[in-house]
Design an enzyme around this catalytic site. Structure first.
Site, short mmCIF file in Angstrom:
data_model
loop_
_atom_site.label_atom_id
_atom_site.label_comp_id
_atom_site.label_asym_id
_atom_site.label_seq_id
_atom_site.Cartn_x
_atom_site.Cartn_y
_atom_site.Cartn_z
N ARG A 95 56.09 -2.76 88.38
CA ARG A 95 55.73 -3.74 87.68
C ARG A 95 56.14 -4.06 86.65
NH1 ARG A 95 50.38 -6.12 89.21
NH2 ARG A 95 48.77 -6.18 87.12
N THR A 108 48.77 -10.14 97.74
CA THR A 108 49.68 -8.96 97.68
C THR A 108 50.08 -9.07 99.50
OG1 THR A 108 48.48 -7.04 97.59
CG2 THR A 108 49.74 -8.04 95.74
N ASP A 166 47.55 -11.41 85.05
CA ASP A 166 47.09 -9.34 84.75
C ASP A 166 46.50 -8.83 83.86
OD1 ASP A 166 46.43 -10.05 87.30
OD2 ASP A 166 47.46 -8.51 87.81
N SER A 172 46.59 -3.71 86.12
CA SER A 172 46.84 -4.05 87.73
C SER A 172 45.85 -3.45 88.38
CB SER A 172 48.24 -3.75 89.13
OG SER A 172 47.99 -4.14 90.02
N SER A 173 45.26 -3.77 89.81
CA SER A 173 44.65 -2.50 90.75
C SER A 173 45.07 -2.71 91.85
CB SER A 173 43.50 -3.91 90.90
OG SER A 173 42.70 -4.42 90.28
N GLY A 178 44.14 -7.92 97.79
CA GLY A 178 43.09 -8.68 96.92
C GLY A 178 42.32 -8.65 96.04
N1 GLU Z 1 47.97 -8.70 90.63
C1 GLU Z 1 47.02 -8.23 91.17
C2 GLU Z 1 47.29 -6.60 90.56
O1 GLU Z 1 48.09 -6.18 90.36
C3 GLU Z 1 47.64 -8.25 92.60
C4 GLU Z 1 47.97 -9.54 93.86
C5 GLU Z 1 46.40 -9.47 94.32
O2 GLU Z 1 45.85 -8.46 95.03
O3 GLU Z 1 45.78 -10.14 94.17
O4 GLU Z 1 46.60 -5.91 91.05
#
Ligand code: GLU
Length: 549
Positions: A63, A354, A396, A418-419, A439
Site C-alpha cells: 500500500r 482498481t 483514503d 483501504s477496502s 470498487g
Molecule cells: N483506494 C481504494 C481502496 O484502497 C481502492 C480504489 C477503488 O477500487 O475504488 O480501498
C-alpha cells in the site's frame, strides 16, 4: 474488448512453467499498460498468497504511504476534486517494490522476465478496451499536458475503443526497472521525476510533500491475514491497513445465524429476508469500520475484538428479520480486545477504481491480487517522460480529521485505510477459491456476496460472479441495488424502509479449484469486460488466471 491481453500474459507465464506468483506479477505490470487508469507502478496494492509447498497463507502489503512531512488536516483544504488531482494526495508508490518482493520471495522468474510482456505491449501498442474508452472522457485526462498527450487523441478528443495506445515512455521506464531492479524506481532519475511531478497542485496548499528520502525509505510489509471460519469453510482476507478482511468477515459472522440459502425458510438468493439481513450486517460493520479501522502499524486496531464471537453476537443481535434498525453507531469492541474505550464517528468518502486478478497454478499455489491508483486516472498527473500516472491514495485517509480515536487520520509514514479484499477460501485446509474486486468501499460487499453465493447459495463460480448485488457502505443512506432481483424482493425492502437506488457494484474476478476433480475454473466479471486466460479453460492440473482487462 475481446482480446484478453493481460489475462493471456498470465496464462502464457503459466504455460512457460512459471508459478502463480510469476503470473500475478507479470499480469500486474501488463495491467499498467492495458488498463492505465486503474492501476500501475504509480500506485500500490495488496496480494494474498497461498503456497502449496509449505501450506502457508500470507498477505503482502504494498500500500502507498504518507510522506514524512504529512500532517493531520493536510487534505482538508480543497474540494475532493482539487485534492485528488493535486500532488498532496499522492502516496509513496508501493507497486514496484511489492511486486519485486513477491517475486523474490515466492516466484521463479526474474523481474525482467515478468516485465518483458508489459514492455512489449507498451512499445507495440494495445487496442483501447471498452472499459478504458468508457472512462476516457474523464476531465482527469485533460488536466496535465503529459496525461493529455498520452491519453487523448491528437485532436484532444477522448480515446475510443480500438484506438491503438502506444506508450514509449512507460516502456522505457519498465525497461529501466527490468535492468536495474526496484532501486531504479526508488532512487535516481525516476524518483526525482516523481518528486517533481507531485509538486503540481490545483489549489494553494495542494503541493505534494514527498521527498527523495520518502521514496528511498518505502517498505513493504508481510502480514498475517485475517482468517476465520464461516459455515465450516475458512475465509482468509486482507488485514490492516485494509479494512476489507475485517469488515467482510465480520459481516459473514453476523449473518451466520441466519439460514442463508434455505428457500423454505425465506432465505433463498435475492429474497427480501436474505437481502434485508445482509443490508443490516453491512450497516453495522461499516459503522465499526469508520471508527476502528486504519493502519495498525501506527494506531491500535482492535482486530481481535471486532471478530470476537461474543462481540459479533451482540452486534448480530441488533439485526431483526422484520424491521430496519435505526442508524447504528460503531460498537465497543475494546473490552473484547483488552483495550481502553473511546469512539465517535469518522467521515467516509470513497469511490475510485482498481484492478483485481486471481491466479492458481498447476502446483496449487494461489494468488489474489488487487492493485490500484485510487480514482480512475489517479491524480491525472503523469510523471513527465516516464509515462505512468500518480495515485491519489492519500484521499483514503479521513480528509477532515476525525475525533479520537481518529484511527484513519493522516500521519507521517502511515498507510491510508483501504477496502481492498483479495480473499482465499479453504475447505479442510485446502484452498479452493481466490477472488477480489475493484470498487472502493463496495469491494467489501462484492467479495462478501460472491463468497455467500458460493458457500450459501451453492452457485457455480460464474453464476456467483454474475448474480446481482446490493451494497451499502455506511450506517445510513441508500442501498445500491443492481438490476436482476425480483420486483417483489425490492418492494419488500422498500416496505421495510430501506431507501433503494440502482447502480452497478464491483467487478469480481475469481478462480476456483474443484477439490474433487482437480479442475480449475476462471470467472471474469462481465460488468467490466474481464477475461479468463487461455490456459484457464477447465483442465486438470493446469494453471488459471482471471483478470480485468
Ligand atoms: N483506494 C481504494 C481502496 O484502497 C481502492 C480504489 C477503488 O477500487 O475504488 O480501498
Amino acid at each position: 474488448m475481446n482480446d484478453p491481453l493481460a489475462a493471456d500474459v498470465g496464462a502464457q507465464i503459466l504455460e512457460q512453467g512459471g508459478n502463480a506468483i510469476d503470473a500475478a506479477v507479470a499480469m500486474a505490470f501488463a495491467m499498467n499498460v492495458v488498463e492505465p487508469p486503474a492501476s500501475g507502478i504509480g500506485g500500490g496494492g495488496f496480494m494474498m498468497v497461498h503456497l502449496a509447498h509449505s501450506g502457508e497463507t500470507l498477505a503482502l502489503d504494498f500500500r502507498e504511504k504518507a510522506p514524512a512531512a504529512a500532517e493531520v488536516g493536510m487534505l482538508a483544504g480543497g474540494s475532493f476534486t482539487e485534492v485528488s488531482t493535486s500532488g498532496i494526495s499522492v502516496g509513496v508508490p508501493g507497486a514496484v517494490l511489492g511486486l519485486a518482493t513477491a517475486l523474490e520471495a515466492w516466484g521463479t522468474f526474474t523481474l525482467a522476465e515478468t516485465l518483458d510482456p508489459a514492455i512489449v505491449l507498451a512499445e507495440v501498442g494495445v487496442p483501447v478496451s471498452e472499459f478504458v474508452a468508457e472512462n476516457a472522457a474523464s476531465a482527469r485526462t485533460t488536466l496535465q499536458p503529459e496525461t493529455r498527450a498520452i491519453f487523448r487523441r491528437p485532436d484532444g478528443t477522448p480515446l475510443q475503443a480500438g484506438d491503438i495506445l502506444v506508450q514509449p515512455d512507460l516502456a522505457r521506464t519498465l525497461d529501466l526497472i527490468a535492468q536495474e531492479g526496484p532501486a531504479a524506481f526508488y532512487e535516481g532519475e525516476i524518483a526525482e521525476a516523481i518528486v517533481d511531478a507531485q509538486r503540481r497542485a490545483r489549489y494553494d496548499g495542494g503541493e505534494g510533500r514527498m521527498t527523495l528520502d520518502d521514496l528511498a525509505l518505502y517498505d513493504v510489509a508481510l502480514r498475517t491475514p485475517v482468517i476465520d471460519d464461516y459455515r465450516g469453510f475458512t475465509v482468509a482476507s486482507m488485514p490492516s491497513p485494509s479494512s476489507g478482511g475485517l469488515t467482510m468477515i465480520q459481516i459473514l459472522k453476523m449473518l451466520e445465524r441466519f439460514p442463508a440459502g434455505n428457500e423454505r425458510r425465506g432465505f433463498g438468493f435475492g429474497e427480501t429476508r436474505t437481502l434485508h439481513v445482509m443490508i443490516e450486517g453491512m450497516r453495522l460493520a461499516f459503522a465499526d469500520r469508520a471508527v476502528w479501522m486504519g493502519d495498525d502499524d501506527l494506531v491500535d486496531v482492535p482486530a481481535a475484538g471486532l471478530l470476537a464471537d461474543p462481540y459479533v453476537a451482540t452486534r448480530s443481535a441488533m439485526i431483526s428479520e422484520t424491521t430496519r434498525m435505526a442508524r447504528p453507531a460503531a460498537g465497543e469492541p475494546l473490552p473484547f480486545d483488552g483495550r481502553v474505550p473511546a469512539a465517535p464517528l469518522a467521515d467516509d468518502h470513497e469511490e475510485g477504481s482498481t484492478t483485481h486478478f486471481s491466479v492458481v497454478d498447476g502446483w496449487g499455489n494461489v494468488v489474489a491480487c488487487t492493485v490500484t491508483i485510487e480514482q480512475l486516472w489517479g491524480t491525472g498527473i503523469t510523471v513527465p517522460g516516464y509515462g505512468f500516472l500518480l495515485n491519489n491514495e492519500l484521499t483514503d485517509f479521513n480528509r477532515q480529521p476525525a475525533p479520537a480515536p481518529g484511527t484513519n487520520n493522516v500521519a507521517p509514514f502511515k498507510r491510508p485505510r483501504s477496502s481492498i479484499s483479495p480473499t482465499l477460501l479453504f475447505k479442510r485446509g485446502e484452498p479452493f477459491a481466490a477472488l477480489g474486486s475493484p470498487g472502493g468501499a463496495t469491494i467489501i460487499n462484492s467479495v462478501l456476496q460472491v463468497v455467500m453465493n458460493l458457500l450459501d447459495h451453492r452457485m457455480t463460480l460464474q453464476e456467483a460472479v454474475d448474480a446481482p448485488r446490493i451494497s451499502i457502505t455506511s450506517p445510513a443512506g441508500e442501498v445500491t441495488v443492481e438490476p436482476g432481483f425480483p420486483q417483489t424482493s425490492l418492494d419488500g425492502l422498500a416496505a421495510l424502509g430501506h431507501p433503494l437506488t440502482e447502480g452497478e457494484i464491483g467487478a469480481v474476478n475469481a478462480v476456483l479449484i474443484d477439490l474433487r476433480s482437480g479442475k480449475r475454473y476462471g470467472a471474469a466479471d462481465g460488468r467490466r469486460g474481464g477475461a479468463v486466460g487461455e490456459a484457464c479453460r477447465p483442465r486438470r492440473g493446469r494453471g488459471c488466471a482471471a483478470a480485468h482487462e
